[in-house]
Design a protein around this motif. Structure first.
Motif, PDB file in Angstrom:
ATOM      1  N   PRO A  54       5.055  -0.755 -39.636  1.00 41.03           N
ATOM      2  CA  PRO A  54       5.766   0.069 -40.617  1.00 41.03           C
ATOM      3  C   PRO A  54       5.882   1.543 -40.231  1.00 41.03           C
ATOM      4  O   PRO A  54       6.735   2.249 -40.754  1.00 41.03           O
ATOM      5  CB  PRO A  54       4.945  -0.098 -41.894  1.00 41.03           C
ATOM      6  N   TRP A  55       5.001   2.019 -39.335  1.00 44.98           N
ATOM      7  CA  TRP A  55       5.018   3.425 -38.922  1.00 44.98           C
ATOM      8  C   TRP A  55       4.870   3.520 -37.425  1.00 44.98           C
ATOM      9  O   TRP A  55       4.343   2.623 -36.774  1.00 44.98           O
ATOM     10  CB  TRP A  55       3.863   4.196 -39.582  1.00 44.98           C
ATOM     11  N   ARG A  82      -2.774  15.389 -46.024  1.00 48.60           N
ATOM     12  CA  ARG A  82      -3.339  15.169 -44.696  1.00 48.60           C
ATOM     13  C   ARG A  82      -4.383  16.244 -44.360  1.00 48.60           C
ATOM     14  O   ARG A  82      -5.372  15.964 -43.693  1.00 48.60           O
ATOM     15  CB  ARG A  82      -2.231  15.121 -43.644  1.00 48.60           C
ATOM     16  N   SER A 107      -3.936   4.945 -40.377  1.00 50.85           N
ATOM     17  CA  SER A 107      -2.596   5.488 -40.569  1.00 50.85           C
ATOM     18  C   SER A 107      -2.584   7.013 -40.478  1.00 50.85           C
ATOM     19  O   SER A 107      -1.530   7.617 -40.348  1.00 50.85           O
ATOM     20  CB  SER A 107      -2.008   5.014 -41.895  1.00 50.85           C
ATOM     21  N   SER A 135      -0.812   8.116 -37.392  1.00 54.53           N
ATOM     22  CA  SER A 135       0.530   7.531 -37.328  1.00 54.53           C
ATOM     23  C   SER A 135       1.476   8.520 -38.012  1.00 54.53           C
ATOM     24  O   SER A 135       1.067   9.608 -38.390  1.00 54.53           O
ATOM     25  CB  SER A 135       0.566   6.178 -38.066  1.00 54.53           C
ATOM     26  N   ASP A 136       2.720   8.109 -38.200  1.00 55.48           N
ATOM     27  CA  ASP A 136       3.641   9.002 -38.916  1.00 55.48           C
ATOM     28  C   ASP A 136       3.800   8.611 -40.387  1.00 55.48           C
ATOM     29  O   ASP A 136       4.732   9.058 -41.046  1.00 55.48           O
ATOM     30  CB  ASP A 136       4.992   9.096 -38.209  1.00 55.48           C
ATOM     31  N   LYS A 137       2.861   7.830 -40.922  1.00 56.07           N
ATOM     32  CA  LYS A 137       2.882   7.521 -42.354  1.00 56.07           C
ATOM     33  C   LYS A 137       2.754   8.838 -43.127  1.00 56.07           C
ATOM     34  O   LYS A 137       1.796   9.592 -42.906  1.00 56.07           O
ATOM     35  CB  LYS A 137       1.729   6.576 -42.712  1.00 56.07           C
ATOM     36  N   LYS A 166       1.908   9.690 -46.215  1.00 53.72           N
ATOM     37  CA  LYS A 166       0.718   9.889 -47.040  1.00 53.72           C
ATOM     38  C   LYS A 166      -0.267   8.749 -46.798  1.00 53.72           C
ATOM     39  O   LYS A 166      -0.342   7.791 -47.567  1.00 53.72           O
ATOM     40  CB  LYS A 166       1.078   9.990 -48.517  1.00 53.72           C
ATOM     41  N   PRO A 167      -1.057   8.857 -45.712  1.00 51.20           N
ATOM     42  CA  PRO A 167      -2.051   7.815 -45.444  1.00 51.20           C
ATOM     43  C   PRO A 167      -3.067   7.742 -46.577  1.00 51.20           C
ATOM     44  O   PRO A 167      -3.383   8.756 -47.197  1.00 51.20           O
ATOM     45  CB  PRO A 167      -2.723   8.273 -44.158  1.00 51.20           C
ATOM     46  N   ASN A 168      -3.569   6.556 -46.848  1.00 52.79           N
ATOM     47  CA  ASN A 168      -4.600   6.402 -47.875  1.00 52.79           C
ATOM     48  C   ASN A 168      -5.899   7.083 -47.462  1.00 52.79           C
ATOM     49  O   ASN A 168      -6.589   7.661 -48.285  1.00 52.79           O
ATOM     50  CB  ASN A 168      -4.876   4.932 -48.163  1.00 52.79           C
ATOM     51  N   GLU A 184      -2.814  -2.836 -33.800  1.00 55.35           N
ATOM     52  CA  GLU A 184      -2.030  -2.451 -34.972  1.00 55.35           C
ATOM     53  C   GLU A 184      -2.199  -3.552 -36.008  1.00 55.35           C
ATOM     54  O   GLU A 184      -2.025  -4.734 -35.703  1.00 55.35           O
ATOM     55  CB  GLU A 184      -0.554  -2.258 -34.574  1.00 55.35           C
TER      56      GLU A 184
END
Length: 159
Positions: free
Chosen positions: A12-13, A38, A65, A68-70, A72-74, A133
């Motif tokens: 997804p990212w 972040r 994430s 990654s380019d997510k 808003k990572p959790n 991944e």
């Protein structure tokens, strides 16, 4: 220098390319702490890194994430090299695994595992497990931080 993120079919990212990529905390902050959320995650990672370094940890790996380019990572995922670590100096949150490591997430905004611990039924340790991944199972990259090389932490780490 961290490499450019790449696209993996089915992921997804965008993620780091396959391999272990060395970086210092300043480079990670510049690259991935690019919005208020972040930056908050990175603040927790910084605090945990300092505690690990003061406890004798020489290196840790960053995954999830966050690298990654997510947008808003959790959270982020990390694993630390336990060799030479004085566990008595580690924050108790590192050992509180209840409720899916809720104490770690509350204090540091991420999850930490000893790097030599088995991560899955295939008996991969966390360093190897983090290089897959999670949506595709394809190889991807992680970040290695040498805590002994970082100037702010160096005086606190014993050789």
């Amino acid at each position: 220098m961290l490499p450019a993120l790449i696209h993996l079919d089915g992921a997804p990212w965008q993620v780091l390319p396959e391999g272990i990529h060395s970086a210092d905390l300043d480079s990670i902050r510049s690259r991935f702490a690019c919005n208020p959320w972040r930056r908050q995650l990175f603040g927790g990672f910084w605090e945990a890194s300092a505690n690990l370094a003061m406890s004798g940890c020489r290196s840790l790996y960053l995954d999830g994430s966050f690298v990654s380019d997510k947008p808003k990572p959790n959270d982020y995922d990390a694993c630390w090299n336990p060799h030479g670590v004085d566990r008595r100096k580690l924050d108790p949150a590192f050992f509180d695994l209840r409720n899916r490591r809720a104490a770690q997430k509350e204090k540091f905004f991420g999850e930490f595992f000893p790097s030599t611990t088995m991560a899955d039924a295939q008996e991969r340790n966390f360093v190897d497990f983090f290089q897959l991944e999670k949506f595709t199972g394809k190889p991807k990259g992680i970040v290695l931080i040498d805590l002994t090389a970082y100037d702010m932490l160096k005086p606190q780490v014993k050789p």
